[in-house]
Enzyme design. Sequence first.
Site, short mmCIF file in Angstrom:
data_model
loop_
_atom_site.label_atom_id
_atom_site.label_comp_id
_atom_site.label_asym_id
_atom_site.label_seq_id
_atom_site.Cartn_x
_atom_site.Cartn_y
_atom_site.Cartn_z
CD GLU A 45 5.29 -39.27 -8.60
OE1 GLU A 45 6.01 -38.31 -8.96
OE2 GLU A 45 4.26 -39.61 -9.22
CE LYS A 118 0.86 -38.04 -10.58
NZ LYS A 118 2.26 -38.43 -10.94
CB CYS A 155 4.32 -35.72 -9.30
SG CYS A 155 5.71 -35.16 -10.33
#
Lengths: 295, 295
Positions: A45, A118, A155
């Site tokens: 990331e 995300k 994540c």
Amino acid sequence: MAQGRFKIGLVQMRCTDDARRNQDAAEEGIRRAARAGARVVCLPELYRGPYFCQSEDHANFTRAEPVPGPATKALGALAKKLKIVIVGSVFERRAAGIYHNTAVVLDADGSLAGIYRKMHIPDDPLYYEKFYFAPGDLGFQAIPTRYGKIGTLVCWDQWYPEAARLTALQGALLLVYPTAIGWHPGERKEWGESQIAAWQTMQRSHAIANGLYVIGVNRVGHEGPKGGGLDFWGASFVFDPYGRAVAEAPREKEALLVAEIDPSQVETARQHWPFLRDRRIDAYAPLTRRHLEKE
Amino acid sequence: MAQGRFKIGLVQMRCTDDARRNQDAAEEGIRRAARAGARVVCLPELYRGPYFCQSEDHANFTRAEPVPGPATKALGALAKKLKIVIVGSVFERRAAGIYHNTAVVLDADGSLAGIYRKMHIPDDPLYYEKFYFAPGDLGFQAIPTRYGKIGTLVCWDQWYPEAARLTALQGALLLVYPTAIGWHPGERKEWGESQIAAWQTMQRSHAIANGLYVIGVNRVGHEGPKGGGLDFWGASFVFDPYGRAVAEAPREKEALLVAEIDPSQVETARQHWPFLRDRRIDAYAPLTRRHLEKE
């Protein structure tokens, strides 16, 4: 999309404050993975910078870039040259005041196969992402590539079974989580093992519940002040559809991981553990609510 | 519903073909757990008989009983006497032709606090439950008791993150899974460890993702023909809201497990791992669909 086995590469790397240097290191890792036979290579990331979300500092917005932009252009050229798929991660500037934490997938012809913004944004001590990133509005994505549909998540998404499920149901063969997760040095002695175990457990559970491969690519290195900051733990992994580790990188050291993906295992696993068959889709509507307790 | 710590008891037992004997064994386990201080005691799935779903045999329907009925009456009397909550499991005859695999919760005053009818019904070699049980139609349940809201789920539900989530969101402090899971002797050498690891991983993941306690109560013993049948593996457990084992029973031996539940840990865990805060409820509606791939 029946297909044969192929290798996947994970570049577990240290990230500095120098974007050029990080890009060079990422590309070197990708080239090494390709030489080792990887047909899909994944980066951590926000690999182009330090994990700047440790503080809320407007100056960090200068790190953002458009998509397509410099990162996807560089990765696309390399993907085309090596004839591989690359999963990268970009601090995306979409418009003035609208920034995202975005996974990008470059196909083996160099084109931008797709992007994923995300969806779940954390806000925790030293993970102040809500300050920087607007929550994604593209929904969950399984992105078609030369080597099958790749489900991209990032994540904090890893803690959400809903995210894994919605990506899997779109036909993803594997889920890839570019990641930046580490220990607070002060918590590490008491909580360190429990935290990394929980992280691994969640991602194994997505592999099992959905019958697909799950890949996490983390950074390594201490970032921030001595005694404070974060110790990024590495420990990148490839879990198979039974939740077993096909390959695991060491903790806290740069590493290149190359492992084999066997797409036929996805169907085999789902025939033997037929969880998707029995989902009670008639009863899941309340998942769209925040809380169900009578208040 | 703020409250103090209390102990939970799990009766990991062998189940014979004799319902009276099984009921006596269960009650003896409950009494022992209560003497050890347990305020909530849980029994394995369908503890009143052998795991009859190994074959499709109409004669097994005679094992079914109404709810309330003999099992809940006996358990209710014991709950009242011992002033404890009991989570049991009944092959429920609801009407001619409508049978369920039902978890029952007896409150500490002996009343039937609530029931949960297993929502996800398996059908796998030697687990022919779809023949016997109509899928539950009461939805997911967090049942209020003297010791807090108990989320009841049953065995195959354990593989569904949706079930854990929907029960947790109703305010459950803990999830209890009465269970009957074992190895096929012929698969055990190759797959045994992987299967039990996956089972544990899934339930740890529910604890982590939802920040609550997760309890599994399994039976033990070989049932069925020699070389065939099922080896029920035991290994009952109490996982805390971080997915850590508070207590684990041995494999394949009868055992009484008593462990402490600290309700304050649920709130603490959710403050430190604030997953419920960031759920993308605006994006979860497609969870009510079977498949999302363009067909």
